[in-house]
Design a protein around this motif. Structure first.
Motif, PDB file in Angstrom:
ATOM      1  N   GLY A   1      -6.708  -6.137  15.019  1.00  0.00           N
ATOM      2  CA  GLY A   1      -7.978  -7.317  14.856  1.00  0.00           C
ATOM      3  C   GLY A   1      -9.569  -7.106  15.098  1.00  0.00           C
ATOM      4  N   ALA A   2      -9.528  -5.475  15.300  1.00  0.00           N
ATOM      5  CA  ALA A   2     -10.593  -5.061  15.134  1.00  0.00           C
ATOM      6  C   ALA A   2     -11.641  -5.120  13.824  1.00  0.00           C
ATOM      7  CB  ALA A   2     -10.640  -3.608  15.230  1.00  0.00           C
ATOM      8  N   PRO A   3     -13.113  -6.123  14.186  1.00  0.00           N
ATOM      9  CA  PRO A   3     -13.708  -6.027  12.634  1.00  0.00           C
ATOM     10  C   PRO A   3     -14.334  -4.468  11.789  1.00  0.00           C
ATOM     11  CG  PRO A   3     -14.612  -7.147  14.188  1.00  0.00           C
ATOM     12  CD  PRO A   3     -13.920  -6.565  15.267  1.00  0.00           C
ATOM     13  N   PHE A   4     -13.687  -4.542  10.630  1.00  0.00           N
ATOM     14  CA  PHE A   4     -14.242  -3.668   9.694  1.00  0.00           C
ATOM     15  C   PHE A   4     -14.765  -3.932   8.699  1.00  0.00           C
ATOM     16  CE2 PHE A   4     -10.268  -5.008   7.917  1.00  0.00           C
ATOM     17  CZ  PHE A   4     -10.861  -5.096   6.614  1.00  0.00           C
ATOM     18  N   THR A   5     -15.164  -3.116   8.107  1.00  0.00           N
ATOM     19  CA  THR A   5     -16.407  -3.251   7.062  1.00  0.00           C
ATOM     20  C   THR A   5     -15.999  -2.275   5.987  1.00  0.00           C
ATOM     21  OG1 THR A   5     -17.985  -3.898   8.186  1.00  0.00           O
ATOM     22  CG2 THR A   5     -18.509  -2.770   5.845  1.00  0.00           C
ATOM     23  N   SER A   6     -15.206  -2.831   4.479  1.00  0.00           N
ATOM     24  CA  SER A   6     -15.760  -1.906   3.612  1.00  0.00           C
ATOM     25  C   SER A   6     -16.585  -1.800   2.723  1.00  0.00           C
ATOM     26  CB  SER A   6     -14.110  -2.784   2.748  1.00  0.00           C
ATOM     27  OG  SER A   6     -14.829  -2.339   1.293  1.00  0.00           O
ATOM     28  N   VAL A   7     -16.733  -0.600   2.228  1.00  0.00           N
ATOM     29  CA  VAL A   7     -18.213   0.377   1.988  1.00  0.00           C
ATOM     30  C   VAL A   7     -18.368   0.419   0.184  1.00  0.00           C
ATOM     31  CG1 VAL A   7     -18.543   1.817   3.887  1.00  0.00           C
ATOM     32  CG2 VAL A   7     -17.403   2.787   2.064  1.00  0.00           C
ATOM     33  N   GLY A   8     -17.213  -0.565  -0.287  1.00  0.00           N
ATOM     34  CA  GLY A   8     -16.868  -0.555  -2.081  1.00  0.00           C
ATOM     35  C   GLY A   8     -15.965  -0.198  -2.940  1.00  0.00           C
ATOM     36  N   VAL A   9     -15.806   1.383  -2.118  1.00  0.00           N
ATOM     37  CA  VAL A   9     -15.077   2.684  -2.914  1.00  0.00           C
ATOM     38  C   VAL A   9     -13.139   3.014  -2.900  1.00  0.00           C
ATOM     39  CG1 VAL A   9     -15.387   4.970  -3.501  1.00  0.00           C
ATOM     40  CG2 VAL A   9     -17.203   3.710  -2.793  1.00  0.00           C
ATOM     41  N   SER A  10     -12.622   2.384  -3.856  1.00  0.00           N
ATOM     42  CA  SER A  10     -11.438   3.641  -3.779  1.00  0.00           C
ATOM     43  C   SER A  10     -10.875   4.233  -2.560  1.00  0.00           C
ATOM     44  CB  SER A  10     -10.223   2.701  -4.488  1.00  0.00           C
ATOM     45  OG  SER A  10     -10.685   3.994  -5.908  1.00  0.00           O
ATOM     46  N   TYR A  11      -9.782   4.591  -1.976  1.00  0.00           N
ATOM     47  CA  TYR A  11      -9.739   5.852  -2.163  1.00  0.00           C
ATOM     48  C   TYR A  11      -9.724   6.973  -2.819  1.00  0.00           C
ATOM     49  CZ  TYR A  11      -4.235   5.441  -2.790  1.00  0.00           C
ATOM     50  OH  TYR A  11      -3.153   4.817  -2.222  1.00  0.00           O
ATOM     51  N   GLN A  12      -9.470   6.484  -4.101  1.00  0.00           N
ATOM     52  CA  GLN A  12      -9.278   7.321  -5.143  1.00  0.00           C
ATOM     53  C   GLN A  12     -10.901   8.081  -5.240  1.00  0.00           C
ATOM     54  OE1 GLN A  12      -9.970   5.931  -8.548  1.00  0.00           O
ATOM     55  NE2 GLN A  12      -9.563   7.872  -9.711  1.00  0.00           N
ATOM     56  N   GLN A  13     -11.559   6.807  -5.916  1.00  0.00           N
ATOM     57  CA  GLN A  13     -12.840   7.202  -5.852  1.00  0.00           C
ATOM     58  C   GLN A  13     -13.545   7.720  -4.881  1.00  0.00           C
ATOM     59  OE1 GLN A  13     -14.239   6.499  -9.341  1.00  0.00           O
ATOM     60  NE2 GLN A  13     -14.437   8.530  -8.736  1.00  0.00           N
ATOM     61  N   ALA A  14     -12.814   8.041  -4.088  1.00  0.00           N
ATOM     62  CA  ALA A  14     -13.841   8.542  -2.759  1.00  0.00           C
ATOM     63  C   ALA A  14     -13.100  10.254  -3.181  1.00  0.00           C
ATOM     64  CB  ALA A  14     -13.359   7.364  -1.274  1.00  0.00           C
ATOM     65  N   LEU A  15     -11.678  10.121  -2.986  1.00  0.00           N
ATOM     66  CA  LEU A  15     -11.552  11.571  -3.015  1.00  0.00           C
ATOM     67  C   LEU A  15     -12.013  12.153  -4.306  1.00  0.00           C
ATOM     68  CD1 LEU A  15      -9.678  13.772  -2.379  1.00  0.00           C
ATOM     69  CD2 LEU A  15      -7.277  12.540  -4.107  1.00  0.00           C
ATOM     70  N   ALA A  16     -12.068  11.423  -5.428  1.00  0.00           N
ATOM     71  CA  ALA A  16     -12.883  12.786  -6.543  1.00  0.00           C
ATOM     72  C   ALA A  16     -14.172  12.666  -6.279  1.00  0.00           C
ATOM     73  CB  ALA A  16     -11.813  11.340  -7.955  1.00  0.00           C
ATOM     74  N   ASN A  17     -14.828  11.604  -5.573  1.00  0.00           N
ATOM     75  CA  ASN A  17     -16.314  11.789  -5.717  1.00  0.00           C
ATOM     76  C   ASN A  17     -16.992  12.990  -4.018  1.00  0.00           C
ATOM     77  OD1 ASN A  17     -17.257  10.056  -7.203  1.00  0.00           O
ATOM     78  ND2 ASN A  17     -17.299   7.898  -5.397  1.00  0.00           N
ATOM     79  N   TYR A  18     -15.521  13.282  -3.482  1.00  0.00           N
ATOM     80  CA  TYR A  18     -15.808  13.945  -2.678  1.00  0.00           C
ATOM     81  C   TYR A  18     -15.941  15.910  -2.919  1.00  0.00           C
ATOM     82  CZ  TYR A  18     -14.076  17.490   1.666  1.00  0.00           C
ATOM     83  OH  TYR A  18     -14.468  18.351   2.645  1.00  0.00           O
ATOM     84  N   ILE A  19     -14.528  15.868  -3.947  1.00  0.00           N
ATOM     85  CA  ILE A  19     -14.035  16.724  -4.962  1.00  0.00           C
ATOM     86  C   ILE A  19     -15.208  17.750  -6.016  1.00  0.00           C
ATOM     87  CG2 ILE A  19     -12.749  18.090  -6.678  1.00  0.00           C
ATOM     88  CD1 ILE A  19     -10.560  16.435  -6.024  1.00  0.00           C
ATOM     89  N   THR A  20     -15.895  16.757  -6.638  1.00  0.00           N
ATOM     90  CA  THR A  20     -17.118  16.954  -7.432  1.00  0.00           C
ATOM     91  C   THR A  20     -18.642  17.263  -6.630  1.00  0.00           C
ATOM     92  OG1 THR A  20     -17.484  14.292  -7.980  1.00  0.00           O
ATOM     93  CG2 THR A  20     -15.768  15.743  -9.118  1.00  0.00           C
ATOM     94  N   GLY A  21     -18.422  16.104  -5.583  1.00  0.00           N
ATOM     95  CA  GLY A  21     -20.110  16.452  -4.404  1.00  0.00           C
ATOM     96  C   GLY A  21     -19.806  17.252  -3.278  1.00  0.00           C
ATOM     97  N   PRO A  22     -19.907  17.440  -2.536  1.00  0.00           N
ATOM     98  CA  PRO A  22     -19.919  18.321  -1.372  1.00  0.00           C
ATOM     99  C   PRO A  22     -18.564  19.518  -2.337  1.00  0.00           C
ATOM    100  CG  PRO A  22     -19.369  15.883  -0.767  1.00  0.00           C
ATOM    101  CD  PRO A  22     -19.226  15.985  -1.425  1.00  0.00           C
ATOM    102  N   LEU A  23     -18.041  19.971  -2.086  1.00  0.00           N
ATOM    103  CA  LEU A  23     -17.047  20.964  -2.947  1.00  0.00           C
ATOM    104  C   LEU A  23     -17.800  21.201  -4.422  1.00  0.00           C
ATOM    105  CD1 LEU A  23     -13.607  19.754  -1.689  1.00  0.00           C
ATOM    106  CD2 LEU A  23     -15.017  20.500  -0.113  1.00  0.00           C
TER     107      LEU A  23
END
Length: 616
Positions: free
Chosen positions: A572-594
């Motif tokens: 039950g630890a409090p958490f914060t969603s940053v509003g990005v799906s994990y699929q979009q995060a993967l696409a962003n990471y590949i096209t961004g830092p990589l």
């Protein structure tokens, strides 16, 4: 002997009664004779053996077009539909000259849709293509599966309500779920759309069908306020008893307990059960000579055999999913409803270009396959990167049993995306990241070469969002890892792919055990032997479960795990969603830092030593 319906009484008395008193006697005798003959015929019908063909499948999981990359000539719901129609016709007709009383039913054992590019086509178009296919296939009953709850109860209710021309035809069947905490699903239960059991009539015979789902539904999906009744045997038995009290002596269970072995283990607890149709395990049950889809290997014979509480033999069957097979079990019942023989096997779904193949059903192509294929083709055309190395996304061995480069890539994308957006959401930068192997769904080895937007959906299809959980104590983090590897060396979806640290574990030591209802840890487990952050900070474990003192950790993960999915003890630890799906995060990471390149240096085959099994 005269047929009673042909008896003619010609004499009439003065009052107009045929034949007077004598006529009345003859009429009564004729009626008695007719009743006797009809009763005898009905009794003879009940006493005759009855051969029931059960056509079945499970885990269709939105694989509507075909069985996937490299298996385009197999599967596909349009071919599957053709095969079902043929099998129904053959089952009713029987062998030439055979006078056996025959019937056929058609059932699904759950996981009727799955997040991914195909299901996204439904969300994009506002059309439930999977439900449309299920409706057109004309099942007699459908079981609920865990993936049917992945988008939550409201989406499931819409799927059932809006996707079928006549909701409740066929009924969704389940005996161990309580929907009273979810109004939309409870309304469907009140209307008889979702039922605990149903009765199908075939050739004058009544067949009872009971449904059940895994007690671990709350840990592996998102049922929200749906109550999962844990004593599956008791709930199913109550329905069997009710059916038997109504005079029904042929009873089938369609279930999604996650593994056919679970059905085999359940059978001895049930009285009056005749046949079990399992789902969720994706097992291939086959006999010598059965044609299989390339790459499939039998997990056991078709059917598996067990016994019920009465000592009677119970056939247990299932199929691999993705519309690759139509299961066909032929069962003969005697006049008292006892199973006396069985036969059958899987029928693979193949293209007409193959010797055993069939033509695709044109109506299914037009109304289901073509619009989904067009959406998927657009995703495939959008190439976002290239990979220098094959990316391992297969399950076993693979992302559910060991570190893989695709698992590392996915976990890295979570940690990067969470950290990139941390300031804007007022949360710390992530120290570590965790991705459950069960959330990586492509189940293929992606060859080196172009990476498309479609690939990212295939890899990470669910509606999971990148989330940040700060201030996790070090010992709690150790417990989370204990949960992640508690199923090893077996293939479990909870196995973790990680970023920001490395760890070692020993499966010869005690595995963590949790309460399947509350998620509380009942046995701590001591398999984790080492946790070291990338900056060389040692977290544990010098002796037993000893954790070195130090700062808490900020964990990046997906909201499914943050809520306790797969039994991860975030407690039950409090958490914060940053509003990005994990699929979009993967696409962003590949096209961004990589920079659009997945290099062999960064993501070598076999991983880079983040997870090590040190079992002697």
């Amino acid at each position: 002997m005269h047929n009673p319906s042909e008896i003619r009484l010609r004499r009439r008395d003065r009052a107009g009664v045929p034949g007077g008193r004598r006529g009345i006697i003859v009429l009564v005798a004729a009626m008695a004779l007719l009743a006797s003959l009809l009763a005898g015929a009905a009794s003879a019908g009940r006493d005759r053996p009855f051969t029931l063909t059960i056509l079945h499948n499970n885990d269709g999981e939105s694989q509507l077009i075909n069985a996937g990359s490299g298996l385009e000539d197999f599967g596909g719901v349009a071919r599957f539909a053709t095969l079902v129609k043929q099998a129904k016709k053959e089952a009713k007709k029987g062998p030439k000259g055979d006078k056996t009383k025959r019937g056929v039913i058609f059932v699904s054992s759950g996981d009727n849709f799955l997040a991914g590019p195909e299901f996204t086509a439904s969300l994009d178009a506002g059309v439930w293509y999977d439900a449309r296919a299920l409706d057109m296939l004309r099942y007699d009953a459908i079981s609920l599966g865990n993936h049917d709850f992945d988008f939550g109860p409201d989406v499931l209710a819409e799927f059932i309500s809006d996707g079928f021309k006549k909701p409740g035809k066929p009924p969704y069947v389940n005996a161990n779920l309580d929907f009273s905490g979810e109004p939309a699903l409870q309304a469907l239960a009140d209307d008889g759309v979702i039922v605990q059991s149903t009765v199908v009539k075939e050739r004058g015979e009544r067949i009872g069908i009971v449904g059940a789902i895994t007690p671990e539904l709350g840990l592996i999906s998102s049922p929200r306020n749906v109550i999962v009744l844990q004593d599956v045997a008791a709930e199913v038995q109550a329905e069997i008893d009710a059916l038997e009290a109504d005079g029904i002596d042929k009873i089938i269970m369609i279930s999604h307990l996650q593994d056919a072995d679970d059905d085999v283990a359940l059978a001895p607890l049930l009285s009056g059960l005749d046949v079990m149709i399992a789902g969720g395990g994706d097992e291939v049950l086959a006999n010598p000579g059965d044609l299989l889809v390339p790459g499939d290997v039998p997990d056991g014979p078709y059917p598996l055999l067990t016994t019920n509480a009465d000592g009677d033999t119970v056939p247990v069957v299932t199929t691999a999913g993705d519309y690759k097979y139509l299961g066909r079990l032929e069962v003969e019942f005697d006049g008292d409803g006892n199973v006396t023989s069985w036969s059958g096997g899987p029928i693979r779904v193949a293209d007409e270009s193959l010797p055993d193949g069939v033509k695709a059903n044109k109506r299914f192509e037009r109304k289901v396959v073509d619009p989904v294929a067009a959406f998927v083709a657009d995703l495939a055309a959008n190439v976002i990167a290239a990979s220098e190395v094959d990316l391992e996304g297969r399950r076993d061995p693979g992302i559910r049993t060991e570190e893989t480069n695709l698992g590392n890539l996915t976990a890295d994308s979570l940690r990067w995306q969470a950290s990139a957006l941390a300031a804007g959401f007022g949360v710390p930068v992530a120290d570590v990241a965790l991705q459950n192997g069960g959330g990586i769904r492509n189940n293929t080895l992606i060859p080196a070469g172009p990476i498309s937007e479609l690939d990212t959906f295939d890899i990470l299809p669910f509606s999971n969002f990148v989330s940040v959980i700060p201030d996790i104590p070090r010992d709690q983090f150790r417990q989370i890892l204990e949960r992640a590897i508690s199923g090893a060396p077996g293939s479990e979806g909870r196995f973790a792919q990680v970023s920001g640290f490395s760890f070692e574990y020993d499966t010869g030591r005690t595995a963590q055990v949790i309460d399947p209802v509350t998620g509380a840890i009942t046995t701590d487990g001591d398999r984790v032997t080492s946790i070291v952050l990338d900056d060389t900070t040692v977290i544990c474990c010098d002796v037993g479960n000893d954790v070195l003192p130090g700062d808490t950790l900020t964990v990046a993960t997906i909201d499914f795990l943050a809520r306790g999915g797969d039994g991860y003890p975030f407690m039950g630890a409090p958490f914060t969603s940053v509003g990005v799906s994990y699929q979009q995060a993967l696409a962003n990471y590949i096209t961004g830092p990589l920079g659009g390149l997945i290099s062999a240096a960064d993501y070598p085959e076999g991983g880079e030593g983040r997870i090590t099994d040190v079992t002697p």
